[in-house]
Design an enzyme around this catalytic site. Structure first.
Site, PDB file in Angstrom:
ATOM      1  N   GLY A   1       0.790  -1.138  -0.063  1.00  0.00           N
ATOM      2  CA  GLY A   1      -0.178   0.149  -0.031  1.00  0.00           C
ATOM      3  C   GLY A   1       0.833   1.419   0.065  1.00  0.00           C
TER       4      GLY A   1
ATOM      5  N   PHE B   1       2.121   2.909   2.432  1.00  0.00           N
ATOM      6  CA  PHE B   1       3.012   2.972   3.417  1.00  0.00           C
ATOM      7  C   PHE B   1       4.553   2.026   2.900  1.00  0.00           C
ATOM      8  CE2 PHE B   1       0.679  -1.232   3.725  1.00  0.00           C
ATOM      9  CZ  PHE B   1       1.623  -2.294   3.966  1.00  0.00           C
TER      10      PHE B   1
ATOM     11  N   VAL C   1       4.793  -5.584   3.130  1.00  0.00           N
ATOM     12  CA  VAL C   1       4.893  -6.171   4.198  1.00  0.00           C
ATOM     13  C   VAL C   1       5.187  -7.611   3.795  1.00  0.00           C
ATOM     14  CG1 VAL C   1       4.178  -7.350   6.484  1.00  0.00           C
ATOM     15  CG2 VAL C   1       3.292  -4.900   5.807  1.00  0.00           C
TER      16      VAL C   1
ATOM     17  N   ASP D   1      -4.422   5.003  14.121  1.00  0.00           N
ATOM     18  CA  ASP D   1      -4.623   4.404  12.524  1.00  0.00           C
ATOM     19  C   ASP D   1      -5.643   3.071  12.909  1.00  0.00           C
ATOM     20  OD1 ASP D   1      -4.986   4.490  10.015  1.00  0.00           O
ATOM     21  OD2 ASP D   1      -3.128   3.601   9.563  1.00  0.00           O
TER      22      ASP D   1
END
Length: 674
Positions: free
Chosen positions: A357, A359, A362, A473
């Protein structure tokens, strides 16, 4: 042999059998468990050397080991035999899979049954579950050796001995220490040191006193117990009880061992022979790879080889080169090497990708030095802007311990990126179960438990830890599920810490559209009530199976808060429930979640409940107040253009204006203005 002699011999044999059985019922001693009369279940096993292992480093597992013969504690009311004084001692060891991080503990247990089919792992230690914990009908006594703080049980710390009656909330507990007569003081013990320790439990039926004493394995029994509690066990234990051990693991695991055990129902237990106890397995060491340097005798070849090796070393050093500064030395164990993370994720291969995304990405990985599965998040960072403070916060957040938080294990810095290392959650994120066809629909039972778990985690962050932690968040994609579908709040990339009694000062608003409280755009200041607002949005999307902002057609947007409010005003609030549940839910729980979600979504921060109140409503320990629909004002801060977007909003206190920059992602990003 004549008949009278045979009869005498038979009577002698029967007497000896009866005597040995009676003696076996009253006392025993095991210096190692070869041939021990034990009932094992779960993952418990006995090693060839006689070592009893209750758990290994498997996650979310239970191990039980109980003496097969029931012990007669409490005679019937018609019997003149008094309740007995009893004594037991055992040697145990806890070996964590990671230094200073463990899960969860061992409990010596006196139970009316050896069957624990409904018990769960983690904080319940393989003894109870969320529904039967605390019931007087359990008739159970346990002495827990607990290495995780569980706020719901009011644990005092992550290294304590507790005395439990029918519940994991201890009637008395104390940090693990022993009294040294030589030094005249209590000396601390670290339960997860991996070193064997000895525990003594002594009950004086005449005085109705239960004493618990602990010490290193080679020390004699201290003359002062750690716990000494007045208790009448005749009112708790039944006539026939089983004695033994239970242990469990969580998202982080420990190997739990018992090396020896002695018990006596009618007096002091025999002392264990320490020299005869089985040895623990050797601790795992880091794998060492053989050197790549091959020495060649000719001088010319040596020179060439040195040049080649120098070039290879330079390339490899650049490949694994990290960004390190002097101030980072104090965070030693929390700093992972980039090389280990690179190996763990197979070079950050796409096959190991868990999500992506705004960010960053992962990856799933397995640490080469411990075989522990982790999730590695790669995000960009500006090393010149507040990085020292940020790493200090990471170091603090690594000490957070709660069963409903994804454990942050550490970090690594390399060039322009930051790598955050977390527990790996095998079931993935909550939003995939709610909104994606990749996962089956999540049952209402699991949804409700997830909401209670996340609420408990936020209460811990806001009120129960040493500092206030604002998550900033909270949303479905940041709620991860373990193997048993327990919800764990993760992604602390935007979290901020501050001291109790003070207020957070910030110049940027961060978060996700649909979860942002209205006051954030006006003041630029986050608070615990802004987390409550986001949790309200989470409750609504879990109950409704819809995102906070729903796009219908090309232009029309439906705000989930408005949709639920309209249903409530029509007197049909359950119409807002997720159709994928097909009506398979508790109407009372569904109504509570929908109304509480609106209650948390109110525009005025002061009108929202605290997370402690939210937890009380969800637990049923407090009733949701009567709320008139015309008294609730829920205003959406933004509308979305196409999909939910993340925002970083620089706020100017002088102008009182905000300028928003959106990113086309459902995931949050780290920003230099943390």
């Amino acid at each position: 042999m004549d008949a009278s002699t045979r009869s005498l011999l038979l009577l002698t044999i029967l007497f000896n059998i009866h005597f040995s059985l009676a003696q076996d019922e009253n006392q025993f001693i095991y210096n190692g468990f070869h041939g021990a009369n034990l009932h094992l279940d779960g993952i418990a096993k006995i090693h060839p050397n006689g070592l009893l292992q209750l758990t290994n480093i498997s996650k979310q597992q239970i191990g039980h080991a109980f003496y097969k013969i029931p012990i007669s504690f409490n005679k019937s009311s018609s019997s003149s035999i008094p309740f007995p004084s009893f004594s037991t001692n055992f040697v145990f060891a806890m070996v964590p899979e990671l230094p200073d991080i463990s899960g969860h503990g061992i409990a010596f247990t006196i139970s009316p049954s050896m069957s624990f089919e409904h018990a769960v792992a983690t904080q319940y230690l393989g003894l109870f579950n969320i529904t039967n914990n605390g019931r007087p009908t359990n008739h159970m006594l346990a002495i827990e050796l607990d290495t995780v703080v569980n706020p719901e049980f009011e644990d005092i710390d992550d290294n304590h001995v507790g005395m439990d009656v029918n519940s994991l909330q201890s009637v008395q507990s104390a940090s693990a220490t022993y009294f040294s007569a030589e030094e005249g003081k209590n000396i601390s013990l670290k339960l997860i040191s991996g070193d064997p320790m000895q525990l003594w439990i002594d009950y004086d039926a005449a005085q109705k006193i239960l004493n618990v004493t602990i010490a290193p394995v080679r020390r004699t029994k201290p003359n002062r117990p750690l716990l000494s509690t007045p208790i009448d066990l005749s009112q708790i234990l039944l006539e026939n009880m089983y004695i033994g051990f239970s242990a469990s693991t969580g998202a982080i695991a420990s190997e739990h061992y018992v090396l020896g055990w002695s018990f006596n129902k009618t007096g002091p237990a025999q002392s264990l022979e320490i020299s005869k106890l089985p040895r623990l397995p050797p601790h795992k060491k880091s794998r060492q790879k053989p050197s790549n340097i091959i020495i060649i005798s000719p001088i010319a070849a040596t020179v060439v080889l040195v040049m080649v090796i120098g070039a290879v070393y330079t390339i490899r050093r650049k490949k694994y080169e990290e960004l390190r500064e002097d101030w980072e030395t104090e965070y030693g164990p929390q700093r992972f090497s980039y090389k280990n993370l690179y190996i763990a994720t197979k070079g950050f291969k796409e096959t190991e990708l868990l999500g992506a995304g705004g960010f960053g990405k992962v990856y799933r990985g397995t640490l080469p030095t411990s075989d522990v599965q982790v999730a590695v998040k790669r995000v960009s960072h500006d090393s010149k802007q507040g990085m020292k403070e940020f790493v200090a916060e990471i170091a603090s957040m690594r000490r957070l311990r709660h069963r409903n938080l994804v454990q942050l294990l550490g970090y690594c810095r390399r060039k322009g990126e930051l790598l955050l290392v977390y527990d790996y959650m095998p079931s993935g994120s909550l939003d995939k179960f709610l909104f994606s066809n990749e996962k089956p629909a999540l049952s209402w039972f699991h949804r409700f438990q997830v909401l209670k778990g996340v609420a408990s985690a936020l209460l811990y962050l806001h009120e129960e830890w040493e500092q206030v932690v604002l998550h900033r968040d909270v949303k479905a994609s940041n709620v991860l599920l373990d193997a048993d579908f327990n919800g764990r709040l993760g992604d602390f990339g935007l979290a901020r810490l501050y001291d109790h009694g003070t207020h957070l000062q910030t110049t940027h608003v961060v978060g996700t559209v649909g979860y942002l409280a209205p006051e954030l755009t006006k003041t630029g200041k986050a608070s615990t009530r802004t987390d409550v607002f986001a949790f309200g949005a989470l409750m609504l999307e879990v109950a409704c199976g819809k995102r906070p902002i729903v796009l219908q057609g090309l232009l029309e947007e439906v705000i989930l808060v408005d949709l639920v409010m309209d249903c409530w005003k029509r007197g049909a609030i359950l119409d807002a429930s997720d159709p994928k549940l097909d009506g398979n839910y508790s109407a009372e729980e569904m109504e509570l979640v929908l109304k509480l979600g609106l209650f948390c979504s109110q525009s005025m921060p002061a009108m929202r409940p605290s997370m402690r109140q939210v937890m009380q409503y969800l637990d049923g320990s407090a009733s949701l107040p009567e709320i008139q629909t015309d008294k609730i004002v829920c205003t959406s801060t933004f509308t979305a253009s196409n999909e939910a977007s993340d925002l970083v909003i620089p706020f100017s206190s002088s102008s009182g204006k905000c300028s928003a920059h959106s990113f086309s992602s459902n995931e949050s990003i780290l920003h230099k203005g943390r």
